[in-house]
Design an enzyme around this catalytic site. Structure first.
Site, mmCIF file in Angstrom:
data_model
loop_
_atom_site.group_PDB
_atom_site.id
_atom_site.type_symbol
_atom_site.label_atom_id
_atom_site.label_comp_id
_atom_site.label_asym_id
_atom_site.label_seq_id
_atom_site.Cartn_x
_atom_site.Cartn_y
_atom_site.Cartn_z
ATOM 1 N N TYR A 118 0.862 -1.181 0.000
ATOM 2 C CA TYR A 118 0.000 0.000 0.000
ATOM 3 C C TYR A 118 0.898 1.230 0.000
ATOM 4 O O TYR A 118 2.006 1.203 -0.528
ATOM 5 C CB TYR A 118 -0.931 -0.110 1.218
ATOM 6 C CG TYR A 118 -1.950 0.976 1.376
ATOM 7 C CD1 TYR A 118 -2.704 1.424 0.295
ATOM 8 C CD2 TYR A 118 -2.174 1.554 2.627
ATOM 9 C CE1 TYR A 118 -3.640 2.422 0.454
ATOM 10 C CE2 TYR A 118 -3.117 2.544 2.790
ATOM 11 C CZ TYR A 118 -3.841 2.985 1.699
ATOM 12 O OH TYR A 118 -4.765 3.971 1.866
ATOM 13 N N ARG A 171 -8.053 10.097 -9.675
ATOM 14 C CA ARG A 171 -7.278 10.888 -8.711
ATOM 15 C C ARG A 171 -6.539 9.939 -7.779
ATOM 16 O O ARG A 171 -6.887 9.779 -6.618
ATOM 17 C CB ARG A 171 -8.212 11.814 -7.911
ATOM 18 C CG ARG A 171 -7.510 12.916 -7.145
ATOM 19 C CD ARG A 171 -8.336 13.393 -5.979
ATOM 20 N NE ARG A 171 -8.616 12.346 -5.017
ATOM 21 C CZ ARG A 171 -7.775 11.971 -4.053
ATOM 22 N NH1 ARG A 171 -6.586 12.534 -3.934
ATOM 23 N NH2 ARG A 171 -8.113 11.012 -3.209
ATOM 24 N N LYS A 189 -5.594 -1.609 -1.686
ATOM 25 C CA LYS A 189 -6.557 -1.341 -0.614
ATOM 26 C C LYS A 189 -7.282 -2.612 -0.182
ATOM 27 O O LYS A 189 -7.508 -2.843 1.015
ATOM 28 C CB LYS A 189 -7.587 -0.313 -1.095
ATOM 29 C CG LYS A 189 -7.096 1.120 -1.099
ATOM 30 C CD LYS A 189 -7.284 1.759 0.255
ATOM 31 C CE LYS A 189 -7.051 3.256 0.186
ATOM 32 N NZ LYS A 189 -7.331 3.937 1.456
ATOM 33 N N GLU A 260 -12.956 4.477 -4.237
ATOM 34 C CA GLU A 260 -11.562 4.840 -3.986
ATOM 35 C C GLU A 260 -10.997 5.706 -5.114
ATOM 36 O O GLU A 260 -11.052 5.336 -6.293
ATOM 37 C CB GLU A 260 -10.710 3.576 -3.842
ATOM 38 C CG GLU A 260 -9.312 3.826 -3.332
ATOM 39 C CD GLU A 260 -9.284 4.322 -1.893
ATOM 40 O OE1 GLU A 260 -8.392 5.132 -1.570
ATOM 41 O OE2 GLU A 260 -10.151 3.900 -1.099
ATOM 42 N N ASP A 261 -10.471 6.870 -4.753
ATOM 43 C CA ASP A 261 -9.713 7.731 -5.666
ATOM 44 C C ASP A 261 -10.468 8.132 -6.931
ATOM 45 O O ASP A 261 -9.895 8.160 -8.035
ATOM 46 C CB ASP A 261 -8.371 7.077 -6.012
ATOM 47 C CG ASP A 261 -7.376 7.167 -4.855
ATOM 48 O OD1 ASP A 261 -7.728 7.794 -3.841
ATOM 49 O OD2 ASP A 261 -6.276 6.604 -4.950
ATOM 50 N N ASP A 283 -13.643 6.126 0.916
ATOM 51 C CA ASP A 283 -12.553 6.171 1.886
ATOM 52 C C ASP A 283 -11.823 7.508 1.860
ATOM 53 O O ASP A 283 -11.385 7.999 2.900
ATOM 54 C CB ASP A 283 -11.571 5.037 1.618
ATOM 55 C CG ASP A 283 -10.467 4.969 2.659
ATOM 56 O OD1 ASP A 283 -10.796 4.969 3.864
ATOM 57 O OD2 ASP A 283 -9.283 4.940 2.283
ATOM 58 N N ASP A 284 -11.687 8.120 0.696
ATOM 59 C CA ASP A 284 -10.981 9.403 0.593
ATOM 60 C C ASP A 284 -11.733 10.495 1.340
ATOM 61 O O ASP A 284 -11.119 11.417 1.878
ATOM 62 C CB ASP A 284 -10.821 9.801 -0.879
ATOM 63 C CG ASP A 284 -10.155 8.717 -1.691
ATOM 64 O OD1 ASP A 284 -9.004 8.397 -1.400
ATOM 65 O OD2 ASP A 284 -10.810 8.166 -2.593
ATOM 66 N N ASN A 424 -0.317 12.500 0.405
ATOM 67 C CA ASN A 424 0.438 11.328 -0.026
ATOM 68 C C ASN A 424 0.779 11.453 -1.503
ATOM 69 O O ASN A 424 0.060 12.128 -2.248
ATOM 70 C CB ASN A 424 -0.397 10.056 0.181
ATOM 71 C CG ASN A 424 -0.321 9.538 1.601
ATOM 72 O OD1 ASN A 424 0.749 9.472 2.182
ATOM 73 N ND2 ASN A 424 -1.468 9.175 2.153
#
Length: 555
Positions: A118, A171, A189, A260-261, A283-284, A424
């Site tokens: 990860y 993203r 993830k 996610e993203d 999650d973001d 990150n």
């Protein structure tokens, strides 16, 4: 893969089938690990130290190799690889050659191995995904599948999938649009659900929606494997995702979906569209918010200040930042009865144009609740001087933006300034722990998105930088929702997990920098959070309670 779970590894899981793998011979055991290490001769350097010092047969007396020996052999090879990306590739190949051994390694060496599965390594892995010849462990759903997505899911596997991580690659971390290469983030993830949450990999599935990319370099790269066209948007995008979500619902009796993203615009809209209809979360937005709120609550135990007296300044006003602000406001409302609109006035945002405030026009919808009636400030420095924040949070992906002047100002306004550069990967972090420590004369209460080294003060005592890693939160949320077959996932579930996590570290450890429990304890911490979240889900009437076993951590 069921052998892994029959060997007493203590995986808390939705129980896998009783299939058994055949025992493996000593030679084959070492060959499995060696093959993973040698699978990429052009990428992974193979120093002499990686070779067994003696024949395997001389060290194993039994007819079959013990899992412990295989795991020891694998972790030694892993440790002898120097380059982070090569470690990532070694692990990916081991997963292909021997998934049972791979998950044993990941489960038993989580703290050591996780950074190469990860963040931070997964960012580079996604950038190079199309060049690395990585065997994909998930499924691509592309625009070419429109009209037959359910059929594709049904033909892909008959496994009872319960947990899905899905991205469209727009993203990825702070790296931008990586298109179909985003599969790497879903794969990374999803594995934390096994390593930390205890979900059998048999019940998980990483998915990438290939809807094109606006990354010109990828579109022009002959090695890129995704759709070679610009991203679809608007109604076309919504209809495609709508078919995908409907297909998931029809495919499995209950499935938990982690977004996610996705890009900012789509991320908020998808969450708003589906959070009441399906068991899903982003999650973001929500996971990042929960771990950050937990960090703030733990930090306040060290400063002795009240949550309702905080002024939180965010550098960055995307999905992560406004998600944190939204959850922070809900926590203040929950704890003190402060009207939500008033609670939001404790949060301030700087975007690429300056301070988000009421006088600005054409604000994106997720920024409007935080557009306060106050003078516009053109820069982060000007905002810090005006607002005098108690908490400074970086979600900008602008490296070094928390410079010495800004950090020293924070230290002049606060005895114990709370500073959280969350961007990150590490290269995007707003400042390092060493910088924050030095510029506040060691008074900073710190948490970052990426890991940083320990800092030693003049008396030699170590100070540990906390890492606000979503991995503390989201496996517990997703696993709890799957266990209880929760109808939806609410913000209150994230608050329950955040508040529980914030109370785990003793005050003396928080003073040393440990806002969160050591990552070596993350599996036991996860079980504690699962119990709390499951209890909340049942008491809220959103899920089902099983009569046996008696406690959630026995499932």
């Amino acid at each position: 893969m069921s052998t892994l779970y029959s060997q007493g590894l203590g995986l808390v899981s939705l129980r896998p089938s009783s299939r058994r793998l055949k025992p493996i011979s000593p030679v084959a055991a070492t060959a499995t690990v060696d093959a993973a290490a040698k699978a990429r001769p052009t990428s992974v350097v193979q120093p002499e130290a990686l070779k067994p010092s003696s024949p395997v047969q001389s060290t194993i007396e039994s007819q079959f190799v013990k899992p412990s020996y295989m795991a020891n052999h694998a972790i030694k090879r892993f440790r002898n690889i120097v380059v982070p990306m090569d470690r990532y590739l070694f692990l990916r190949d081991l997963q292909v050659f021997n998934p049972t051994l791979y998950f044993k390694l990941l489960r038993e060496n989580t703290e050591e191995v996780l950074p190469y599965v990860y963040t931070p390594t997964v960012g580079e892995a996604c950038q190079k995904y199309h060049l690395s010849h990585i065997p994909t462990t998930g499924i691509y759903i592309s625009l070419h599948d429109k009209g037959r997505i359910l059929e594709k899911l049904k033909s892909y596997t008959s496994r009872p999938v319960r947990v899905v991580v899905v991205t469209d690659g727009e993203r990825i971390l702070g790296l931008g649009d990586l298109g179909a290469n985003g599969m790497g983030i879903s794969e990374g993830k999803i594995q934390l659900y096994t390593a930390i949450g205890g979900v059998s990999p048999e019940f998980t599935l990483p998915i990438c929606l290939d809807v094109g990319t606006n990354n010109k370099a990828l579109l022009e790269d002959p090695a890129y494997k995704g759709i070679r066209d610009k991203r679809i948007t608007g109604v076309e995008f919504d209809e495609f995702v709508g078919e995908f979500m409907d297909a998931l619902k029809a495919w499995q009796p209950h499935i938990m979906v982690q977004f996610e993203d996705f890009g900012n615009t789509n991320a908020f809209r998808l969450l708003d569209n589906y959070r009441e209809k399906m068991c899903c979360f982003n999650d973001d937005i929500q996971g990042t918010a929960a771990i950050t709120i937990s960090g703030i609550m733990a930090a306040l135990r060290a400063t002795g200040k009240s949550l309702k007296d905080q002024r939180v300044l965010f550098y960055g006003a995307g999905e992560a930042g406004t998600g944190i602000g939204d959850l922070f406001s809900k926590l203040v409302h929950k704890k003190f009865g402060t009207p939500l609109e008033e609670a939001r006035k404790q949060c301030f945002f700087i975007d690429s144009r300056g301070l988000v405030c009421k006088s600005r026009k054409n604000l994106q919808h997720h920024k409007i609740p935080f557009a306060h009636d106050m003078p516009f400030q053109p820069s982060l420095l000007a905002a810090v001087k005006t607002i005098k924040p108690t908490v400074l949070i970086g979600v900008s992906t602008m490296a070094k933006s928390f410079n010495e002047e800004i950090v020293r100002l924070m230290a002049s306004y606060n005895d114990r300034p709370i500073i959280m550069p969350l961007s990150n990967p590490t290269s995007k972090s707003e400042c390092t722990y060493q910088e924050a420590f030095d510029w506040t004369d060691g008074r900073v209460v710190f948490a970052s998105g990426s890991p940083f080294p320990v800092v030693h003060c003049k008396n030699g005592l170590p100070h540990h930088p906390a890492q606000a890693n979503n991995a503390y939160i989201y496996p517990a949320i997703g696993h709890s929702a799957a266990l209880t077959q929760s109808a939806s996932i609410t913000d209150d579930m994230f608050l329950v997990a955040a508040e529980e996590l914030a109370q785990i570290s003793p005050l003396e450890e928080i003073e040393q920098g440990f806002l969160f429990p050591p990552f070596s304890k993350i599996k036991s911490v996860n079980m504690q959070l699962i119990n709390k979240v499951c209890e909340h889900i049942i008491s809220s009437g959103l899920g089902k309670k099983y009569t046996e076993p008696a406690t959630w951590d026995q499932h």
